[in-house]
Design a protein around this motif. Sequence first.
Motif, short mmCIF file in Angstrom:
data_model
loop_
_atom_site.label_atom_id
_atom_site.label_comp_id
_atom_site.label_asym_id
_atom_site.label_seq_id
_atom_site.Cartn_x
_atom_site.Cartn_y
_atom_site.Cartn_z
N TRP A 2 0.80 -1.21 0.00
CA TRP A 2 0.00 0.00 0.00
C TRP A 2 0.83 1.27 0.00
N ASP A 3 2.03 1.25 0.58
CA ASP A 3 2.77 2.49 0.76
C ASP A 3 3.93 2.65 -0.22
N ARG A 4 3.84 1.99 -1.36
CA ARG A 4 4.88 2.13 -2.36
C ARG A 4 4.59 3.38 -3.18
N ALA A 5 5.22 4.47 -2.84
CA ALA A 5 4.92 5.77 -3.43
C ALA A 5 5.03 5.80 -4.96
N PRO A 6 6.06 5.19 -5.55
CA PRO A 6 6.17 5.26 -7.03
C PRO A 6 4.99 4.65 -7.77
N GLU A 7 4.20 3.81 -7.08
CA GLU A 7 3.05 3.19 -7.75
C GLU A 7 1.87 4.15 -7.87
N PHE A 8 1.94 5.26 -7.16
CA PHE A 8 0.85 6.23 -7.21
C PHE A 8 1.14 7.23 -8.33
N GLY A 9 0.27 7.26 -9.32
CA GLY A 9 0.53 8.07 -10.50
C GLY A 9 0.01 9.49 -10.41
N VAL A 10 -0.83 9.76 -9.44
CA VAL A 10 -1.44 11.08 -9.33
C VAL A 10 -1.21 11.61 -7.92
N TRP A 11 -0.74 12.85 -7.84
CA TRP A 11 -0.42 13.47 -6.55
C TRP A 11 -1.03 14.86 -6.49
#
Length: 129
Positions: free
Chosen positions: A111-120
């Motif tokens: 859940w906390d793998r930041a690079p997997e989040f594409g929108v910030w």
Amino acid sequence: HVQLVESGGGSVQAGGSLSLSCVVSGDTYSTYCMAWFREVPGKEREGVAYISPSGGMTSGELTFYGDSAKGRFTISRNNAKNTVYLEMNSLKPQDSAMYYCAARRPSSVVWDRAPEFGVWGQGTQVTVS
């Protein structure tokens, strides 16, 4: 094109509370995994809390918290308002950071793998003194 806009940061004394909001626009919000991360200069971006999409096989959303947030912070989402929230209680000076809202499609990654989040979002500053 998904966009995230955070609000609710500010300055508070230790022991106090703050509530952050993140409004999502541009896509089907309810299908996204949402999370809050925080970052201080010189340190890696840290996962604070995560909430899964609503519905599906589970009775409700799944939530996960970083160790520093457990027992003090609560993440929630309101799909009707396209908004995810982070309620922060018993704040400590070490909670001071820029807080970011993030979104991604469901996947099998931790859940906390930041690079997997594409929108910030653009971030909102929290300062605890």
